[in-house]
Design a protein around this motif. Structure first.
Motif: not given
Length: 421
Positions: A53, A57, A61, A371, A373-375, A377-379
């Motif tokens: 994740g 993230t 970012l 992008y 948002s990966t904070a 959807s990712g980690f």
């Protein structure tokens, strides 16, 4: 414009759309291949979901920052050179990733890949707004936007089979395909109509839109007004954050989610994510056509409708407990059909609001939010799944859909374009 000139213009317009579609799909070959390799990386190297994740993230970012920075540069440089360079560098990063085994090296290389990925969309935004008039942009750019789904869908299917050879092949083979794509782009793309001896598209007060004023104080003031001081651009950017939370959760975690939570075999999971992408193609085409045909080019209104429906389908998927594969696939396709309308239209609406003089900057700015948002959807998503399980974590996606819908509602009154007639 004479009939002969009009014929040449249509030829180059179609050529630009098709070539840039293929080229941008190649960027996904060297970006979304990681999702299919993740289960193998976990098993082979003992890397946790939270660690993966973090990769997602940080990559997202950095990609968002790169897309913003390269959006500003993309309005100033030749789109052909810019795009080809980015694709080659992404391919080289993937080859390096495939040869790596250390977690630190994985992180460094994937971060570099994230930066170079930001050289893909901005030149496309510049190219398309120079070749497509505003009243056709939603329809034709929605066709172009299918490149997202084509690239992401094909790579998960291909990697779903070659992963049996080892997860490293999920990086080597897509990289080779992307390098061939870069060669194709070099010979197929050109920059603006002027670069092939054709007249530029002129709309309203846009007579001053030329390639010689990009460093002038007037141009910088224009960008500040049309992008950074435009409240509707900010609204679209904020909404994009929540669109991408839902979209990336499915793309990045889909194969792992389906195999662990819903009990689907990994190669079948690849086909289900592919179905999500194919449904997205249909959805974005319909959304673009409806925007021009029934909503007068006002993309945010269509985004609102799509986001509400996407939230509904995500909720249904969450409520299904070990469903038959056909039903899970159908519901996932419904979510894909709806979420890709906003994904495509946000960039189109931002480009039209900023006009072709600042289209790449506006696209990069709204992409920065997407992008970021990966904070989540990712980690964030990986940590929640590892701590609380898939079922509880999925509530996050439903909430993202609801909040995104409310933000889109704030842009209901936005004008279709920033051109003054």
């Amino acid at each position: 414009m004479s009939p002969e000139t009009a014929k040449r213009f249509k030829y180059w317009q179609a050529r630009t759309i098709i070539a840039s579609m293929i080229g941008y799909a190649m960027f996904y070959f060297v970006r979304k291949n990681l999702s299919m390799a993740m289960p193998g990386i976990q098993a082979d190297l003992g890397i946790t979901k939270a660690d993966l994740g973090i990769f997602l993230t940080l990559h997202g970012l950095i990609y968002g920052l790169s897309r913003f920075a390269n959006g500003i540069l993309g309005d100033r440089f030749n789109g052909r050179y810019f795009m080809v360079t980015g694709l080659v560098l992404c391919s080289l990063c993937n080859i390096m990733f495939g040869f790596s085994s250390a977690v630190v090296m994985f992180g460094v290389v994937w971060m570099l890949n994230g930066w170079f990925q930001g050289m893909g969309f901005p030149p496309c935004a510049r190219l398309l707004t120079h070749w497509i008039p505003p009243h056709q942009l939603a329809t034709k750019m929605s066709i172009w936007n299918t490149s997202h789904s084509i690239g992401a869908g094909l790579v998960v299917v291909i990697c779903g089979y070659i992963v049996s050879l080892g997860w490293r092949w999920c990086f080597f083979i897509p990289s080779a395909i992307a390098l061939l794509g870069a060669v194709f782009l070099w010979f197929s793309l050109r920059d603006t109509p002027r670069s092939v001896g054709l007249p530029e598209i002129v709309v309203g007060n846009d007579e001053k839109a030329n390639d010689q004023d990009r460093k002038s104080p007037e141009y910088k003031a224009f960008v500040r007004k049309m992008v950074f001081k435009n409240p509707y651009i900010w609204i679209l950017g904020l909404a994009n954050f929540f669109v991408y939370v839902v979209r990336f959760a499915v793309l990045d975690w889909g194969p792992t989610l389906l195999s662990e939570w819903k009990g689907v075999a990994l190669h079948h999971a690849g086909w289900m994510v592919f179905a999500f992408e194919i449904a997205g193609i249909t959805g974005m085409l319909l959304a673009g056509w409806a925007t021009d045909r029934y909503f007068g080019g006002r993309g945010p209104r269509v985004c609102l409708i799509c986001m509400v429906l996407a939230s509904l389908f995500v909720s249904i998927f969450w409520m299904l407990n070990h469903p038959p594969m056909w039903l899970a696939t159908a519901v996932l396709m419904g979510a894909g059909f709806c979420i890709y309308g906003p994904q495509a239209l946000i960039g189109i609406a931002a480009a039209n609001m900023a006009t072709k003089r600042a289209a790449a900057t506006a696209a990069g700015f709204t992409g920065l939010f997407g992008y970021a948002s990966t904070a989540i959807s990712g980690f964030g998503f990986g940590y929640l799944v590892q701590t609380y399980g898939w079922d509880n974590s999925f509530i996050l996606l439903i909430g993202a859909g609801v909040i995104g819908s409310l933000i889109f509602a704030l842009a209901w009154k936005a004008k279709a374009t920033g051109y003054e007639e």
